[in-house]
Design an enzyme around this catalytic site. Structure first.
Site, mmCIF file in Angstrom:
data_model
loop_
_atom_site.group_PDB
_atom_site.id
_atom_site.type_symbol
_atom_site.label_atom_id
_atom_site.label_comp_id
_atom_site.label_asym_id
_atom_site.label_seq_id
_atom_site.Cartn_x
_atom_site.Cartn_y
_atom_site.Cartn_z
ATOM 1 N N ASP A 1 0.862 -1.187 0.000
ATOM 2 C CA ASP A 1 0.000 0.000 0.000
ATOM 3 C C ASP A 1 0.899 1.238 0.000
ATOM 4 O OD1 ASP A 1 -2.197 1.858 0.584
ATOM 5 O OD2 ASP A 1 -3.329 0.071 1.066
ATOM 6 N N HIS B 1 2.091 1.892 -3.237
ATOM 7 C CA HIS B 1 1.143 2.812 -3.870
ATOM 8 C C HIS B 1 1.649 4.252 -3.866
ATOM 9 C CE1 HIS B 1 -2.443 -0.167 -3.217
ATOM 10 N NE2 HIS B 1 -1.436 -0.691 -3.887
#
Ligand SMILES: *[C@@H]1O[C@H](CO)[C@@H](O)[C@H](O)[C@H]1NC(C)=O
Ligand SMILES: *[C@@H]1O[C@H](CO)[C@@H](O)[C@H](O)[C@H]1NC(C)=O
Ligand SMILES: *[C@@H]1O[C@H](CO)[C@@H](O)[C@H](O)[C@H]1NC(C)=O
Ligand SMILES: *[C@@H]1O[C@H](CO)[C@@H](O)[C@H](O)[C@H]1NC(C)=O
Length: 395
Positions: free
Chosen positions: A220, A243
């Protein structure tokens, strides 16, 4: 005469015990083995006992966990302590692999309400998250089970995290909340791309946090800022997989605090979904602004969305886009951003139609997609272009 001897002995005994206390406090090293913590064993109780003594020490104290493999369940330690404490970990410590064995703890290692804490060493904190990622349905289920994060650093002042590795956390690797002056230096985060919700370092309601010389690979955001983050520096950081480096998402909940002062410099993002991003939910119940966000000297290697402001962030259609975000974004610069984009749009700035972005600067943006110059798309913002930067097409 007799009285004198007794007095002398008493004084001698007193000095002796004082001396031994003094020596112990002076040396101030509390090795985990002193408390029964042995390699290949469980050190939960030993760590708690070591913390108790270290925290009571009037001289600077050091807890050491030497190389070797250990298991440990959730620990929750608190200050205030009498003097600075360093926890030097050179071993590999493993959390229970089964999420149900974490006793409902929100964080595996929770350290709170203390100052001058240093967490250092070549050690690895292995959250053994593989089983947890499989049961994680938090993207689609609002009432999902809360999985345990590796670290909770809460309400700490003047503290340092140096060199250690956070591996395979079940959820976020590190939550920083309510801290002032906390520096990560030489820190490492290591988890696979497919590990869900494993943000590297998530910061909220904290001031003067620095993340330096750190390598983050995770499933993430590498670094994410929640509300109330102020004066945050991210420098010499490598991110990927992951991310990207994100502000937000913000504006989903009421009573959020402003986010101000984010300085991201000399970072490299490789094979990440996003590069640098600011995201807010539409129809936001909160209006706290986001200001002074500066991204400079950033290299993108095959980053899908290198530069983004997204004020219509609404994953899984959990919201209505009919009402725009009420969060004002201002004083944002993206300078010296180079490398490769994984999509044709290198820069996408989608600001709120209710409160357009102000004071946005694009300077020396040199991004390519398949060898061609990547483009920029913008709405509700008129960025100032300096040096070579793509002109905005309507979004
Ligand atoms: C940390 O600093 C804040 C602000 O100066 C102070 O209010 C708080 O008591 C300090 N916390 C600790 C644990 O010392
Ligand atoms: C921040 O914390 C570090 C580490 O404890 C300390 O050396 C430094 O003096 C602190 N800075 C401020 C401004 O208090
Ligand atoms: C930029 O960051 C890299 C690590 O990612 C480091 O090796 C290099 O020295 C940094 N450059 C500057 C000018 O700080
Ligand atoms: C680009 O990144 C994606 C992940 O976002 C990855 O699947 C792909 O293999 C990468 N391409 C190259 C050429 O490295």
């Amino acid at each position: 005469m007799k009285l004198l001897i007794i007095r002398t002995i008493a004084v001698a005994l007193f000095s002796l015990s004082f001396l031994s206390d003094f020596t112990r406090a002076q040396s101030g090293t509390f090795d985990i083995s002193t408390f029964g913590g042995k390699p290949n064993g469980d050190i939960t109780q030993a760590f708690l006992s070591a913390w108790k003594e270290a925290c009571a020490s009037t001289a600077a104290a050091k807890i050491t966990i030497p190389s070797g493999r250990y298991s440990m369940n959730a620990v929750d330690v608190k200050g205030p302590c009498k003097a600075p404490i360093e926890i030097q970990v050179d071993g590999t410590i493993q959390a229970p692999a089964n999420p149900d064995d974490m006793k409902g703890a929100e964080q595996w290692i929770k350290i709170s309400y203390a100052e001058s804490i240093t967490l250092s060493g070549q050690g690895i904190f292995d959250g053994q998250g593989a089983n947890a990622w499989k049961i994680n349905d938090c993207d689609s289920n609002k009432n999902c089970k809360m999985l345990c994060m590796n670290f909770g650093l809460l309400f700490l002042n003047n503290s340092i995290v140096r060199d250690i590795t956070s591996k395979d956390s079940k959820n976020f690797h590190v939550l920083v909340l309510g801290c002032n002056n906390l520096t990560f230096d030489g820190f490492k985060v290591d988890a696979p791309e497919e590990s869900l919700n494993t943000d590297g370092i998530h910061i909220g309601r904290s001031t003067e946090i620095k993340i330096l010389n750190t390598v983050i690979g995770t499933g993430d955001d590498c670094v994410s800022l929640g509300d109330g983050s102020k004066q945050i520096t991210v420098q010499n950081v490598k991110c990927g997989p992951g991310h990207g480096i994100s502000v937000g998402s913000l504006g989903r909940y009421p009573n959020e605090e402003p986010v101000e002062g984010f300085y991201v410099k000399n970072c490299t993002l490789t094979d990440t979904q996003n590069g640098v991003r600011i995201k807010t939910w539409p129809n936001s119940p909160s209006t706290s602004p986001i200001s002074d966000m500066h991204f400079e000297d950033i290299t993108m290697n095959n980053v899908s969305n290198p530069v983004i402001i997204d004020q219509e962030y609404c994953p899984w259609n959990q919201c209505s886009k009919q009402n725009p975000s009420k969060i004002q974004i201002s004083k944002v610069s993206f300078k010296n951003i180079k490398g490769t984009s994984g999509t044709p749009d290198g820069v996408v700035l989608t600001c709120s139609s209710g409160v357009p972005c102000e004071g946005v600067e694009l300077g020396n943006i040199d991004l390519t997609f398949n060898g061609a110059k990547a483009t920029a798309k913008c709405s509700n913002v008129k960025p100032t272009l300096t040096g070579t930067a793509p002109a905005c097409a309507a979004n």
